[in-house]
Write a protein that holds these residues in place. Structure first.
Motif, PDB file in Angstrom:
ATOM      1  N   VAL A   1       2.153  -5.808  -0.610  1.00 43.89           N
ATOM      2  CA  VAL A   1       1.041  -5.140  -1.023  1.00 43.89           C
ATOM      3  C   VAL A   1       0.106  -6.939  -0.532  1.00 43.89           C
ATOM      4  O   VAL A   1      -0.274  -7.260  -1.276  1.00 43.89           O
ATOM      5  N   ILE A   2      -0.415  -5.373   0.177  1.00 40.79           N
ATOM      6  CA  ILE A   2      -2.230  -6.440   0.643  1.00 40.79           C
ATOM      7  C   ILE A   2      -3.816  -5.386  -0.135  1.00 40.79           C
ATOM      8  O   ILE A   2      -3.926  -3.999   0.123  1.00 40.79           O
ATOM      9  N   GLY A   3      -4.183  -6.372  -0.876  1.00 41.65           N
ATOM     10  CA  GLY A   3      -4.916  -5.699  -1.704  1.00 41.65           C
ATOM     11  C   GLY A   3      -4.573  -5.758  -3.597  1.00 41.65           C
ATOM     12  O   GLY A   3      -3.641  -5.986  -3.791  1.00 41.65           O
ATOM     13  N   ASN A   4      -5.278  -5.911  -4.445  1.00 41.41           N
ATOM     14  CA  ASN A   4      -5.178  -5.510  -5.733  1.00 41.41           C
ATOM     15  C   ASN A   4      -4.904  -4.477  -6.803  1.00 41.41           C
ATOM     16  O   ASN A   4      -4.502  -3.200  -5.604  1.00 41.41           O
ATOM     17  N   ALA A   5      -4.085  -4.555  -7.288  1.00 43.73           N
ATOM     18  CA  ALA A   5      -4.267  -3.376  -8.302  1.00 43.73           C
ATOM     19  C   ALA A   5      -4.778  -2.514  -9.176  1.00 43.73           C
ATOM     20  O   ALA A   5      -6.351  -2.885  -8.664  1.00 43.73           O
ATOM     21  N   GLY A   6      -4.822  -1.152  -8.530  1.00 48.45           N
ATOM     22  CA  GLY A   6      -5.785  -0.651  -9.392  1.00 48.45           C
ATOM     23  C   GLY A   6      -6.498   0.072  -8.033  1.00 48.45           C
ATOM     24  O   GLY A   6      -7.271   0.897  -8.171  1.00 48.45           O
TER      25      GLY A   6
ATOM     26  N   ALA B   1      11.895  -3.599   2.114  1.00 46.61           N
ATOM     27  CA  ALA B   1      12.075  -2.376   3.364  1.00 46.61           C
ATOM     28  C   ALA B   1      11.432  -3.397   4.188  1.00 46.61           C
ATOM     29  O   ALA B   1      11.138  -3.021   4.939  1.00 46.61           O
ATOM     30  N   HIS B   2      10.509  -4.291   3.476  1.00 42.12           N
ATOM     31  CA  HIS B   2       9.743  -5.624   5.430  1.00 42.12           C
ATOM     32  C   HIS B   2       9.127  -4.405   5.453  1.00 42.12           C
ATOM     33  O   HIS B   2       8.569  -4.537   6.282  1.00 42.12           O
ATOM     34  N   VAL B   3       8.407  -4.145   4.609  1.00 46.50           N
ATOM     35  CA  VAL B   3       6.825  -3.015   5.371  1.00 46.50           C
ATOM     36  C   VAL B   3       6.097  -3.737   4.072  1.00 46.50           C
ATOM     37  O   VAL B   3       5.859  -4.187   3.172  1.00 46.50           O
ATOM     38  N   ASP B   4       4.777  -3.616   4.828  1.00 49.15           N
ATOM     39  CA  ASP B   4       3.277  -4.115   4.139  1.00 49.15           C
ATOM     40  C   ASP B   4       2.613  -2.340   3.596  1.00 49.15           C
ATOM     41  O   ASP B   4       2.419  -1.978   4.613  1.00 49.15           O
ATOM     42  N   ILE B   5       2.275  -2.944   2.561  1.00 48.20           N
ATOM     43  CA  ILE B   5       1.397  -1.540   1.591  1.00 48.20           C
ATOM     44  C   ILE B   5       0.609  -2.152   1.919  1.00 48.20           C
ATOM     45  O   ILE B   5       0.201  -3.356   0.701  1.00 48.20           O
ATOM     46  N   TYR B   6      -0.710  -1.010   1.817  1.00 50.84           N
ATOM     47  CA  TYR B   6      -2.489  -1.499   1.245  1.00 50.84           C
ATOM     48  C   TYR B   6      -2.751  -0.602   0.413  1.00 50.84           C
ATOM     49  O   TYR B   6      -2.832   0.430   0.806  1.00 50.84           O
ATOM     50  N   ALA B   7      -3.397  -1.397  -0.339  1.00 48.97           N
ATOM     51  CA  ALA B   7      -4.318  -1.178  -1.239  1.00 48.97           C
ATOM     52  C   ALA B   7      -5.917  -0.474  -1.029  1.00 48.97           C
ATOM     53  O   ALA B   7      -6.152  -1.151   0.123  1.00 48.97           O
ATOM     54  N   LEU B   8      -6.031   0.568  -0.423  1.00 51.16           N
ATOM     55  CA  LEU B   8      -7.288   1.657  -0.646  1.00 51.16           C
ATOM     56  C   LEU B   8      -7.846   1.963  -2.141  1.00 51.16           C
ATOM     57  O   LEU B   8      -8.124   2.195  -2.891  1.00 51.16           O
TER      58      LEU B   8
ATOM     59  N   TYR C   1      -7.604   2.644  -5.628  1.00 51.43           N
ATOM     60  CA  TYR C   1      -7.520   4.539  -5.245  1.00 51.43           C
ATOM     61  C   TYR C   1      -6.409   5.650  -4.806  1.00 51.43           C
ATOM     62  O   TYR C   1      -5.660   6.379  -5.287  1.00 51.43           O
ATOM     63  N   GLN C   2      -5.983   4.921  -3.428  1.00 48.80           N
ATOM     64  CA  GLN C   2      -4.659   5.147  -3.164  1.00 48.80           C
ATOM     65  C   GLN C   2      -4.056   3.812  -2.696  1.00 48.80           C
ATOM     66  O   GLN C   2      -4.644   2.839  -2.534  1.00 48.80           O
ATOM     67  N   TYR C   3      -2.825   4.305  -2.104  1.00 51.37           N
ATOM     68  CA  TYR C   3      -2.056   3.242  -1.286  1.00 51.37           C
ATOM     69  C   TYR C   3      -1.613   3.677   0.382  1.00 51.37           C
ATOM     70  O   TYR C   3      -1.728   5.071   0.066  1.00 51.37           O
ATOM     71  N   ALA C   4      -1.698   2.881   1.131  1.00 58.93           N
ATOM     72  CA  ALA C   4      -1.023   3.550   2.342  1.00 58.93           C
ATOM     73  C   ALA C   4      -0.285   2.974   3.360  1.00 58.93           C
ATOM     74  O   ALA C   4      -0.478   1.376   2.720  1.00 58.93           O
ATOM     75  N   MET C   5       1.259   3.172   3.739  1.00 62.53           N
ATOM     76  CA  MET C   5       1.593   2.570   4.375  1.00 62.53           C
ATOM     77  C   MET C   5       1.955   2.840   5.886  1.00 62.53           C
ATOM     78  O   MET C   5       2.529   4.353   5.806  1.00 62.53           O
ATOM     79  N   GLU C   6       2.024   2.532   6.731  1.00 59.34           N
ATOM     80  CA  GLU C   6       1.861   2.555   8.249  1.00 59.34           C
ATOM     81  C   GLU C   6       3.434   2.880   8.258  1.00 59.34           C
ATOM     82  O   GLU C   6       4.347   2.346   7.491  1.00 59.34           O
ATOM     83  N   TRP C   7       4.296   3.706   9.352  1.00 61.93           N
ATOM     84  CA  TRP C   7       5.529   4.433   9.976  1.00 61.93           C
ATOM     85  C   TRP C   7       5.761   3.589  11.289  1.00 61.93           C
ATOM     86  O   TRP C   7       6.782   4.263  11.149  1.00 61.93           O
TER      87      TRP C   7
END
Length: 851
Positions: A506-511, A583-590, A513-519
């Motif tokens: 996960v790229i970014g901090n907790a809390g 799952a070997h994916v990156d999830i971004y904190a928005l 607004y939304q999280y994003a995961m590319e496909w």
């Protein structure tokens, strides 16, 4: 009259064989046996051929022989999906067994043109692999006799000083056990051989395949299953001179041994291989003559596809030999040649096993010299080849690159990872996400077979597929490199132990607004399911957007909110981290919903429902394709799927599912009532995903709108040669080739793909028309569709600009039709995502584009 007399004699021979309870029916004359070695009957309680051996019984006997004989070592090489042990018996003299590591090290030098080896003193190695198809049981049952004979025969003690035998009693333990349980449970004590009996007609999916219904004899090169990886490791460790592959064919046949059709040998296989195979064949002919069995060779079977057990060795200095015995399927069955008994089939296989041993013994020096010469010649071939290496990779998805590198490593081929970004002919290859395979190494010919494209052939008939170009199958950028580029590349060698797929984060901090995961990542569908199962609200962005730091997100990005998870900010961040890693994916904190392009509350964003999937099975469903889908969902995406028998459709059965998968097959047994049930279910909002014959059934019953093009035209003319009929018709079959297609990457079916150019695989002649609605055709063939493999010219018009994926709307639901197999043999990684998109995003497809 002669035909009747021959059938009577053969019937008597096979019936006598069935009634025979003495080992003398099977064992060669002139041998005495060590009484300390138990016979199969002494361990199993019945004579070989009286019952079909189950895998646990087979394993029990092999352990008993190894415990009793100082000639035999038993090794567990791994476990199947159903956790049955795979074992290999190594049979030789005690002195040789004490120095196996040294023998293997010496044999490895055969691949080194600069190494010195004493061919005169080197043992010959023969691998004996039985019943890769579980319902071709005469091989596995013959392995009982082989283990006993080679462990107990007194007269071969001295011969074994120069021979090492490797015995794999059941290459497909799960399939063998499934089949043996069926035929044994349907056996009568008074046999009549009536082929209509239940004993000869197994229940779906039958015992040919492994747990996931894959044909393991097509997996030697792709190595996508544990059974294959385990046996390929044994092959690469030992480099056997001869590799025996015991199979069965139709009941009305006789006995086949290689070589196959001369014109159907892969061009990368040396002519010398065919000559040695033919020489070994004379030993089989002599042995079968002695017992009066009919046989043939050089017809019907080929040596083209390197993924088979009899052909994989041929491109590695070894001699692969296929045996095909007419199958009794049960214990006794009528055939065109008379009554065919199970013991008779076993005896033929064991006789060929003994003749192979005789050939190996007498040709020892010649076979070892051939392997040395084979690899010595590689240096000359690589020097003349302008292609000095192959590079492959994906800018956006490291998993597909990783899996191809992993596949190649299984075959004792050196692979290097790129340490820095480079651009070649306008194509960018990213460091740590691209790999280079040098051509100048012993497995040069196998490497060529993996990377080459071929569209011209000496023969137009193929027993199996005609193309398997791996970078195309994995949808990767790739190209051949010349020596200058290769020498300048900054690379590091990777090995089986050092190659790894990096965990996601996960790229970014907790809390957030939304999280994003590319496909774009291969395992994004696994992550998506895990997210929804955890209770998060998952939404699909149908438009691109960017965030203040400049990071852009494309169509198909998933937006993740708390939903019903009831987790606080820190717990949510931790759970997302766990999912990303696995799952070997990156999830971004928005940090804000005010994004450029679409805002995060846009109407272009669609909430997703967790897929509740039913996969139709049994009846006329193609078990291969069903198994490929099941394997993808169960093993890679780790999603639950219900294997729903076709005859369960009706009433309210379908109400618990929102996705139904219909593999290729025959669905007529569903009838109009079944079709009506499916139509009603789809109209209520379900996603129905269908392929091939399933689409034809739906179209015929007016469930969705699908039409098809005519295939190859009928033969014309007043008279044509009768003798040419089979070859002429066979040449029109599309046995398996690779095609160029164009993908609409703005369509939900195309999400996650960066380029519209993609390769698909097909192995039939069912040609789907594109929809009249141009928005309903997310994937179509190009006007020059053939990329690699054989295509009969008469089939070209059926493919040009034809439909590969077509969408049809029924009420509030969608039917997604596939013309090609997106999951072929588990190694077609490049189009798996298209099938996953249909499962996850079919519910979101705009109704106006599906009419």
């Amino acid at each position: 009259m002669k035909r009747i007399l021959f059938s009577l004699i053969l019937s008597l021979m096979t019936l006598v064989g069935y009634a025979q309870v003495d080992l003398s029916y099977y064992l060669p004359k002139g041998y005495t046996y060590n009484p300390a070695i138990p016979t199969p009957e002494e361990v199993l309680g019945y004579q070989v051929g009286d019952w079909h051996v189950t895998h646990d019984q087979l394993y029990m006997y092999m352990k008993a022989v190894a415990a009793a004989s100082d000639r035999v070592m038993i090794q567990e090489t791994g476990r199947t999906y159903e956790k049955r042990p795979q074992v290999v018996l190594t049979i030789s003299t005690p002195a040789n067994l004490a120095k196996l590591d040294q023998i293997k090290a010496d044999r490895a030098k055969l691949r080194d043109p600069n190494a010195t080896v004493d061919i005169q003193k080197m043992p010959v190695v023969m691998f004996m692999g039985y019943s890769v198809h579980g319902n071709e049981p005469s091989g596995a049952n013959a392995s009982l006799l082989a283990a006993y004979h080679f462990a107990a025969a007194n007269e071969i003690e001295a011969e074994l000083e120069n021979i090492v035998l490797l015995l794999d009693p059941a290459i497909n333990p799960d399939g063998l056990n499934r089949f043996a349980s069926w035929v044994n449970s349907h056996k009568a004590y008074n046999l009549n051989g009536d082929p209509n009996g239940a004993e000869y007609n197994e229940a779906w999916p039958r015992g040919r395949t492994n747990h996931y219904w894959f044909d393991l004899n097509r997996d030697w090169l792709p190595v996508q299953h544990p059974e294959s990886r385990n046996r390929v490791k044994v092959f690469q460790d030992w480099l056997p001179n001869i590799h025996l592959d015991f199979h069965e064919m139709g009941t009305n046949s006789t006995f086949f041994f290689q070589p196959g059709v001369p014109s159907r040998v892969h061009p990368l296989t040396p002519t010398k291989n065919f000559e040695l195979t033919e020489k070994i064949g004379t030993y089989h002919a002599k042995a079968l003559d002695q017992i009066g069995s009919l046989y043939y060779n050089q017809e019907g079977y080929d040596d083209f596809y390197y993924g088979k057990g009899s052909t994989y060795p041929d491109v590695q200095g070894s001699i692969g030999i296929l045996f095909e015995q007419a199958s009794s399927r049960g214990h006794l069955q009528e055939s065109a040649n008379g009554m065919l008994s199970f013991p008779f089939t076993i005896r033929n296989q064991f006789t060929a096993n003994l003749s192979s041993y005789q050939a190996a013994k007498e040709m020892r020096i010649e076979l070892n010299q051939w392997m040395k010469d084979f690899y010595k010649g590689i240096a000359t071939e690589t020097a003349a080849d302008m292609n000095k290496a192959y590079i492959f990779g994906s800018k956006e998805d490291d998993a597909r690159s990783f899996h191809l590198a992993d596949l190649i490593l299984q075959h004792n081929i050196k692979v290097f990872t790129l340490n820095e970004d480079i651009t070649l002919n306008g194509t960018e290859f990213k460091g740590k996400n691209a790999y280079i395979v040098p051509a100048d190494q012993p497995q040069y010919r196998l490497i060529k077979a993996m990377f080459e494209t071929r569209t011209t052939f000496q023969d137009s008939l193929f027993y199996d597929i005609s193309a398997w170009t791996y970078p195309m199958a994995f949808n990767l950028d790739y190209m051949a490199l010349n020596s200058k580029i290769l020498n300048l590349a900054n690379v590091t060698e990777v090995t089986k132990s050092s190659l790894e797929l990096a965990p996601g984060k996960v790229i970014g901090n907790a809390g957030a607004y939304q999280y994003a995961m590319e496909w774009a990542d291969y395992y994004a569908p696994k992550a998506a399911y895990d997210l929804m199962e955890a209770g998060f609200l998952v939404r699909l962005s149908n438009a691109g957007f960017s965030v203040p730091d400049g990071k852009t997100f494309g169509r198909g990005t998933l937006l993740i909110g708390t939903g019903e998870s009831k987790l606080d900010a820190q717990q949510m961040h931790q759970k997302l981290t766990e999912i990303a890693q696995v799952a070997h994916v990156d999830i971004y904190a928005l940090t804000s919903g005010y994004t450029s392009g679409a805002n995060l509350g846009s109407t272009t964003i669609s909430p997703l429902e967790i897929p509740k999937i039913a996969l139709l099975v049994e009846g006329g469903v193609d078990s291969y394709e069903a198994g490929e889908i099941w394997h993808l969902l169960d093993q890679r995406y780790e999603m639950p799927v219900t294997l729903l028998p076709m005859d369960a459709i009706g009433g309210n059965t379908l109400d618990r599912y929102n996705v139904i998968l219909m593999p290729d097959g025959r669905y007529n047994s569903l009838g109009k009532s079944g079709a009506a049930t499916l139509k009603s279910w789809v109209s209520e909002g379900g996603t129905l995903i269908a392929k091939g014959g399933a689409l034809q059934f739906l179209a015929q019953n007016e469930v969705g709108d699908f039409t098809f093009r005519e295939g190859a035209p009928a033969e014309k003319g007043l008279q044509k040669s009768y003798a040419d009929y089979e070859n002429t018709m066979g040449a029109k079959v599309t046995g398996g080739a690779i095609f160029n297609a164009k993908l609409d990457i703005t369509h939900p079916i195309g999400y996650g793909y960066e380029s519209s150019a993609i390769h698909t695989f097909r192995n039939d002649n069912l040609f789907m028309e594109p929809s009249e609605n141009p928005y309903a055709n997310p994937l179509v063939y190009t006007d020059s569709p053939l990329a690699s493999g054989y295509l009969h010219p008469s089939n070209l018009d059926g493919l040009k600009n034809g439909g590969v994926v077509r969408i049809s709307g029924v009420g509030r639901g969608r039917i997604i039709g596939f013309a090609d197999n997106m999951n072929f043999r588990a190694f077609w990684f490049g189009t798996n995502k298209l099938y996953a998109n249909a499962i996850f995003f079919g519910q979101t497809i705009n109704g106006g584009t599906a009419r």
